[in-house]
Design a protein around this motif. Structure first.
Motif, mmCIF file in Angstrom:
data_model
loop_
_atom_site.group_PDB
_atom_site.id
_atom_site.type_symbol
_atom_site.label_atom_id
_atom_site.label_comp_id
_atom_site.label_asym_id
_atom_site.label_seq_id
_atom_site.Cartn_x
_atom_site.Cartn_y
_atom_site.Cartn_z
ATOM 1 N N LYS A 1 0.849 -1.201 0.000
ATOM 2 C CA LYS A 1 0.000 0.000 0.000
ATOM 3 C C LYS A 1 0.882 1.248 0.000
ATOM 4 O O LYS A 1 0.630 2.205 -0.750
ATOM 5 N N ILE B 1 0.961 4.212 -2.860
ATOM 6 C CA ILE B 1 0.769 5.628 -2.506
ATOM 7 C C ILE B 1 1.960 6.465 -2.970
ATOM 8 O O ILE B 1 1.800 7.495 -3.638
ATOM 9 N N PRO C 1 2.921 16.855 -3.879
ATOM 10 C CA PRO C 1 2.581 15.704 -3.036
ATOM 11 C C PRO C 1 1.744 16.092 -1.816
ATOM 12 O O PRO C 1 0.870 15.333 -1.385
ATOM 13 N N THR D 1 -1.783 15.859 -2.781
ATOM 14 C CA THR D 1 -2.214 14.654 -3.502
ATOM 15 C C THR D 1 -2.749 13.621 -2.513
ATOM 16 O O THR D 1 -2.004 13.119 -1.659
ATOM 17 N N HIS D 2 -4.029 13.308 -2.639
ATOM 18 C CA HIS D 2 -4.663 12.292 -1.791
ATOM 19 C C HIS D 2 -4.835 11.001 -2.588
ATOM 20 O O HIS D 2 -5.272 11.044 -3.738
ATOM 21 N N VAL D 3 -4.490 9.899 -1.965
ATOM 22 C CA VAL D 3 -4.645 8.578 -2.590
ATOM 23 C C VAL D 3 -5.444 7.705 -1.627
ATOM 24 O O VAL D 3 -5.087 7.608 -0.451
ATOM 25 N N VAL D 4 -6.511 7.092 -2.120
ATOM 26 C CA VAL D 4 -7.301 6.180 -1.284
ATOM 27 C C VAL D 4 -7.347 4.810 -1.941
ATOM 28 O O VAL D 4 -7.656 4.702 -3.130
ATOM 29 N N ILE D 5 -6.987 3.794 -1.185
ATOM 30 C CA ILE D 5 -7.004 2.406 -1.673
ATOM 31 C C ILE D 5 -8.222 1.711 -1.071
ATOM 32 O O ILE D 5 -8.425 1.747 0.148
ATOM 33 N N THR E 1 -11.074 9.070 7.301
ATOM 34 C CA THR E 1 -10.272 7.971 7.840
ATOM 35 C C THR E 1 -11.085 7.244 8.919
ATOM 36 O O THR E 1 -11.895 7.849 9.627
ATOM 37 N N ASP F 1 -3.853 2.928 6.822
ATOM 38 C CA ASP F 1 -2.844 2.438 5.862
ATOM 39 C C ASP F 1 -3.290 2.660 4.423
ATOM 40 O O ASP F 1 -2.473 2.608 3.501
ATOM 41 N N ASN F 2 -4.591 2.856 4.238
ATOM 42 C CA ASN F 2 -5.158 2.917 2.874
ATOM 43 C C ASN F 2 -5.351 4.332 2.371
ATOM 44 O O ASN F 2 -5.848 4.529 1.269
ATOM 45 N N TRP F 3 -4.991 5.327 3.203
ATOM 46 C CA TRP F 3 -5.140 6.721 2.762
ATOM 47 C C TRP F 3 -3.753 7.338 2.706
ATOM 48 O O TRP F 3 -2.988 7.286 3.663
ATOM 49 N N GLY F 4 -3.436 7.870 1.523
ATOM 50 C CA GLY F 4 -2.112 8.467 1.336
ATOM 51 C C GLY F 4 -2.185 9.967 1.169
ATOM 52 O O GLY F 4 -3.083 10.489 0.511
ATOM 53 N N LEU F 5 -1.184 10.653 1.741
ATOM 54 C CA LEU F 5 -1.059 12.111 1.618
ATOM 55 C C LEU F 5 0.428 12.436 1.678
ATOM 56 O O LEU F 5 1.147 11.877 2.496
ATOM 57 N N LEU G 1 2.888 9.480 1.585
ATOM 58 C CA LEU G 1 2.941 8.518 2.687
ATOM 59 C C LEU G 1 1.534 8.096 3.087
ATOM 60 O O LEU G 1 0.580 8.868 2.897
ATOM 61 N N SER G 2 1.433 6.910 3.676
ATOM 62 C CA SER G 2 0.132 6.558 4.257
ATOM 63 C C SER G 2 -0.051 7.437 5.490
ATOM 64 O O SER G 2 0.913 7.950 6.069
ATOM 65 N N VAL G 3 -1.306 7.576 5.931
ATOM 66 C CA VAL G 3 -1.567 8.392 7.128
ATOM 67 C C VAL G 3 -0.814 7.805 8.329
ATOM 68 O O VAL G 3 -0.265 8.525 9.149
ATOM 69 N N THR G 4 -0.765 6.462 8.377
ATOM 70 C CA THR G 4 -0.042 5.786 9.467
ATOM 71 C C THR G 4 1.402 6.295 9.506
ATOM 72 O O THR G 4 1.875 6.766 10.539
ATOM 73 N N ARG H 1 1.897 10.104 10.235
ATOM 74 C CA ARG H 1 1.762 10.493 11.653
ATOM 75 C C ARG H 1 2.951 10.018 12.472
ATOM 76 O O ARG H 1 3.421 10.724 13.376
#
Lengths: 67, 67, 67, 67, 67, 67
Positions: free
Chosen positions: A18, A22, A37, A40-44, B9, B50-54, B57-60, B63
């Protein structure tokens, strides 16, 4: 500004994979369109095999048929 | 007629908060565009960190990096 | 982090109305979930009347039938 | 309650074809899940050929290659 | 090429019902637009009752009110 | 199986840039998840500046404010 939604089947995509998706998509949008970046939002989204259809069959049935 | 999709999220959004989002968006569409609440659909989707990127990077990870 | 997608029929929504929807949704997410406006993306999509179906009819046909 | 989003390439889908898709999907949801047509929303979105990718190519390029 | 996304409330849709939705939508796109089933993707998403709003209420609250 | 939806602002994205996004995303999904390009659909959607909100403002207003 870009918002990217990636739908894949729920088949154990790891945290590292993942993160690679991303990072890769964000880098691609930076390289091709110069998108920041930070914006830029990415959702899986992971979809159950019964819930994804192709060729008129669910992936579950499609794979059973093609075993 | 409006269909509103809210992606946030997955971080313990409560039933009351969801109700407030639904009521608020429906009221907003009534006030701004005169849309009938009876035809206004609102769907809230909660996404794993883990599935949202910004920022690539993933949000996890984002942070952890900014702790 | 929130991403909000608003689909409405294409019927002359003005710039001011779009601005009011964007401001209203962003404020709602701040009030209800404490989400930072700087991370809240809102996308408004306008759909042709022939392309939106309700009750088995397109909006065009639905309105002709109920004139 | 169902919300159905149909994305197809922008290739001259007629008003009658859109009506047939809307009627067909609404009937299907009634037959299979007992969903009320009055609560079933269907949105058809038409996508430019340059904007749809398959096999790593846009549909435009894909078709030129396979002419 | 078609991509169809079906959102319904999470209320025990069975594997057979999902298969019927996938088969029905794929057949409909073949009949109406001549789209090849091999290129037709269908994704079914099930939404919690608290997460779907109609008439300004969540489905949970809407049904409690109309019991 | 992957379906990727890329939303960007409508600001003159060229055919070549769209092709690069499609190729890049398809390659990424092949490299990271081993997904077959023949089953990978990518859809790019371009959104008017008035229709995309960030920080409570449309992109149009956001940019005027930050000129």
């Amino acid at each position: 500004m870009p918002y990217v939604n990636i739908k894949v089947t729920r088949e154990g995509v790891t945290r590292e994979q993942k993160a690679a998706l991303i990072a890769g998509v964000t880098e691609l949008l930076l390289q091709v369109l110069g998108k920041s970046p930070a914006l830029t939002h990415v959702v899986i989204e992971e979809v159950e095999l019964d819930n994804w259809g192709l060729g008129g069959l669910s992936v579950t049935a499609f794979r059973e048929q093609n075993r």
